[in-house]
Design a protein around this motif. Structure first.
Motif, PDB file in Angstrom:
ATOM      1  N   ASP A 285       0.812  -1.218   0.000  1.00  0.00           N
ATOM      2  CA  ASP A 285       0.000   0.000   0.000  1.00  0.00           C
ATOM      3  C   ASP A 285       0.847   1.271   0.000  1.00  0.00           C
ATOM      4  N   ASP A 286       2.102   1.184   0.480  1.00  0.00           N
ATOM      5  CA  ASP A 286       2.980   2.353   0.454  1.00  0.00           C
ATOM      6  C   ASP A 286       3.276   2.803  -0.972  1.00  0.00           C
ATOM      7  N   GLN A 289      -0.529   3.708  -3.579  1.00  0.00           N
ATOM      8  CA  GLN A 289      -1.180   5.015  -3.538  1.00  0.00           C
ATOM      9  C   GLN A 289      -0.738   5.922  -4.689  1.00  0.00           C
ATOM     10  N   SER A 350      -6.873   8.839   6.868  1.00  0.00           N
ATOM     11  CA  SER A 350      -5.811   8.057   6.253  1.00  0.00           C
ATOM     12  C   SER A 350      -5.159   8.836   5.114  1.00  0.00           C
ATOM     13  N   HIS A 352      -2.629   7.741   3.221  1.00  0.00           N
ATOM     14  CA  HIS A 352      -2.441   6.841   2.081  1.00  0.00           C
ATOM     15  C   HIS A 352      -3.704   6.783   1.221  1.00  0.00           C
ATOM     16  N   THR A 353      -4.856   6.640   1.891  1.00  0.00           N
ATOM     17  CA  THR A 353      -6.113   6.542   1.144  1.00  0.00           C
ATOM     18  C   THR A 353      -6.436   7.850   0.444  1.00  0.00           C
ATOM     19  N   THR A 355      -4.336  10.082  -0.626  1.00  0.00           N
ATOM     20  CA  THR A 355      -3.434  10.187  -1.783  1.00  0.00           C
ATOM     21  C   THR A 355      -3.877   9.266  -2.906  1.00  0.00           C
ATOM     22  N   ALA A 356      -4.253   8.030  -2.569  1.00  0.00           N
ATOM     23  CA  ALA A 356      -4.674   7.061  -3.587  1.00  0.00           C
ATOM     24  C   ALA A 356      -5.907   7.548  -4.340  1.00  0.00           C
ATOM     25  N   ALA A 382      -7.211   2.391  -5.725  1.00  0.00           N
ATOM     26  CA  ALA A 382      -7.370   3.253  -4.558  1.00  0.00           C
ATOM     27  C   ALA A 382      -8.129   2.542  -3.446  1.00  0.00           C
ATOM     28  N   THR A 385      -5.947   0.103  -1.760  1.00  0.00           N
ATOM     29  CA  THR A 385      -5.028   0.785  -0.841  1.00  0.00           C
ATOM     30  C   THR A 385      -5.684   1.032   0.505  1.00  0.00           C
ATOM     31  N   ARG A 389      -4.776  -0.636   4.216  1.00  0.00           N
ATOM     32  CA  ARG A 389      -4.452   0.142   5.424  1.00  0.00           C
ATOM     33  C   ARG A 389      -5.186  -0.414   6.636  1.00  0.00           C
TER      34      ARG A 389
END
Length: 612
Positions: A285-286, A289, A350, A352-353, A355-356, A382, A385, A389
């Protein structure tokens, strides 16, 4: 006598302070902290800059922006550097007589002195100047409401008395009014006088313009509107849902709202993760995204024509990234939500989420018109991702839903700003065509991701000695249907649900009640307009209960027949995507074969649909 009068006012001020300051819970704490943060004014500031450049020539627009900067600077310096040290009135958060009586959020107390409030002065100064320039009733009302919310946020946080914000607001209005008339006087000066003034005070003054007082009073030109609405818009409902504002917010706003709503149910959704993948660890997931952005840049570099030129795309994406980063980082540092694994207090929302979904929306906007599968792939990545997380135990469901909504909303806002700046330059594919429909609702076949909250309707017997009831829980899964015509279709639903248990009325169990179901049956739909439809369904299928171990009894696995029905409201955003809001009723057999009772639950939620 004067001192008695001042003491009386101070006593009244403190009494009102105690009435207005209260503990509103986690959600209100977060909301009023956000209203008190600087990030609140980022979007209004950008909109103000865009507005003045759109409606005035560049020299006048620059002058208005300078006037706004001067207004805020004067309000801030007069309030903080002159009045606060002069009156030296302690903030309520530092007053010993109010110790223990105030609700302070996350230990925030502010500086030592509080009269007058710089937040109130800055807000009302900026709002006053902007209102005098824009001259729109609804805009003025919105800006004043925003400034009032900022003022109350200082009282809610316990760092200002009501008199602090009242006097700060008055100061801001006076400064904004004075700067506005000074600006008008400057615009009406001759070039010789302007040059003399510039040499005298050593300040840059906007020159070479022909703005008159009459033009400044009528600051918004009339925008030509079409005489008749689009022939495709056949109802007020469709007219609203076809608007750019609605299309920008119809997914993002429900996601953010859902994230806030399910905040109290985070433990239930986490139980699904703990039941089915407790040791899951993966760092894909890193990198996922950024995958949609990499695809977008790859297509652009390869010469595939997208929606925008390079410059227009990069500017739109830059605004999107700045807005997303600002909102996410501000919320992370102000809400202090602990991650599920306890590693830190920066869980919500989140990043990461966000950004995705931001990069997925970018890719969809630039190349989604080429093929719907591009958008499907982007949002699938997305979504994966966000799910990872949660699977990695780094985020709650509320973090992921809110992050997804923020990612979509900020990208929509970034592209809207880009459209205002570039207008018709560098555009290869009109965004308006993304929202057009071919033939209205048509046959509403769909495939969707199903997310809902379970609401129990009764309690059930495990055996003769034990009764259990479930608290609210969660359901996730997939749902789809194929329609033969606009009204009738067949389809199915696969869900995994999880609810907490309370046995014999008072003991909460560590284990949760799980169910896996697969149902199929008939789906009904009735179109209300080109974009909206209501629907229902009648399902029958199979349900599986895993082994359930309680503190005083163990219930084995069981399979059985289940039934379901429900109501839904569907919105068709374009020819490929839509959203469905549903309330489903489920009738399932008891977990224990010895019990003849049936389990009744409601599931409320939304599903994001791919239209087939």
């Amino acid at each position: 006598m004067w001192e008695i009068f001042i003491d009386k006012l101070d006593s009244i001020d403190k009494h009102i302070m105690l009435l207005l300051n209260y503990d509103g819970g986690y959600l209100q704490d977060c909301f009023w902290q956000f209203m008190s943060s600087r990030i609140l004014w980022v979007v209004p500031s950008l909109l103000f800059i865009i507005y003045v450049f759109k409606h005035f020539n560049h020299s006048v627009a620059i002058g208005m922006i300078i006037a706004m900067v001067v207004t805020v600077a004067l309000c801030d310096q007069v309030s903080s550097s002159v009045l606060k040290p002069f009156f030296a009135r302690l903030r309520p958060s530092h007053a010993t007589e109010l110790e223990g009586l105030l609700h302070l959020v996350n230990g925030y107390r502010g500086g030592q002195y509080g009269f007058v409030s710089s937040h109130a002065a800055n807000s009302f100064g900026a709002v006053s100047l902007a209102s005098l320039i824009i001259h729109r009733r609804w805009t003025t009302g919105f800006l004043i409401t925003l400034a009032l919310c900022v003022c109350y946020s200082r009282v809610y946080l316990g760092v200002h008395y009501p008199a602090d914000v009242l006097c700060g607001g008055i100061l801001g209005v006076l400064i904004g009014f004075c700067v506005y008339h000074a600006m008008r006087y400057t615009f009406n000066m001759t070039k010789r006088t302007k040059l003399r003034l510039a040499l005298t005070i050593c300040v840059f003054v906007v020159s070479n313009n022909n703005v008159t007082a009459e033009e400044l009073n009528d600051s918004i030109p009339v925008v030509n509107q079409p005489d008749q609405p689009s022939p495709k818009v056949e109802s007020k409902l469709d007219k609203f849902s076809s608007s750019r504002l609605y299309q920008m917010t119809y997914v993002g706003v429900p996601l953010v709202a859902a994230g806030l709503i399910v905040k109290s149910e985070d433990d239930h959704f986490r139980s699904l993760r703990n039941d089915y993948m407790p040791k899951f660890r993966n760092h894909t997931d890193d990198y996922m995204q950024f995958a949609p952005a990499a695809v977008m840049l790859g297509l652009k570099t390869a010469g595939v024509e997208g929606r925008s030129s390079w410059s227009r795309m990069l500017v739109s994406d830059a605004f999107s990234a700045m807005l997303m980063g600002g909102v996410v980082n501000t919320l992370k540092t102000t809400t202090h939500v602990t991650r599920p694994d306890g590693s830190n207090e920066h869980s919500f929302p989140s990043g990461h989420t966000a950004t995705a979904f931001m990069t997925a929306t970018m890719l969809s906007k630039e190349y989604g018109h080429k093929s719907p599968w591009i958008s499907i792939g982007a949002y699938t990545t997305a979504t994966a991702t966000g799910l990872m997380r949660m699977a990695n135990n780094k985020h709650w469901l509320s973090d992921v839903l809110t992050g997804a909504g923020i990612g979509i909303l900020t990208t929509e806002m970034g592209y809207w700003i880009g459209d205002l700046i570039f207008k018709n330059k560098g555009i290869n594919h009109s965004a308006t065509t993304d929202f057009q429909l071919d033939g209205g609702m048509g046959n509403p076949s769909f495939a969707s991701l199903y997310v809902g909250l379970n609401v129990p309707l009764s309690r059930y017997d495990i055996d003769e000695n034990n009764t259990f009831r479930t608290s609210s829980g969660s359901s996730v899964g997939l749902e789809g249907a194929y329609f033969f015509n606009p009204y009738l279709g067949i389809g199915g639903r696969f869900t995994v649900s999880n609810t907490a248990l309370i046995v014999n009325g008072d003991k909460a169990e560590e284990n949760s009640f799980d169910a896996v179901s697969l149902c199929g049956g008939s789906y009904l739909s009735y179109p209300l307009s080109q974009r909206w439809a209501i629907g229902s369904k009648l399902l029958c299928g199979f349900v599986h209960y895993p082994r359930l171990e309680l503190s005083n009894v163990t219930v084995g696995t069981r399979n059985g027949v289940c039934f379901g029905s429900g109501l839904s409201c569907s919105f068709k955003a374009n020819n490929n995507y839509g959203i469905r809001f549903f309330i489903d009723y489920n009738l399932q057999p008891s977990h224990n074969k010895a019990s003849g009772e049936w389990m009744n639950t409601l599931a409320c939620g939304a599903s994001f649909a791919l239209l087939l």
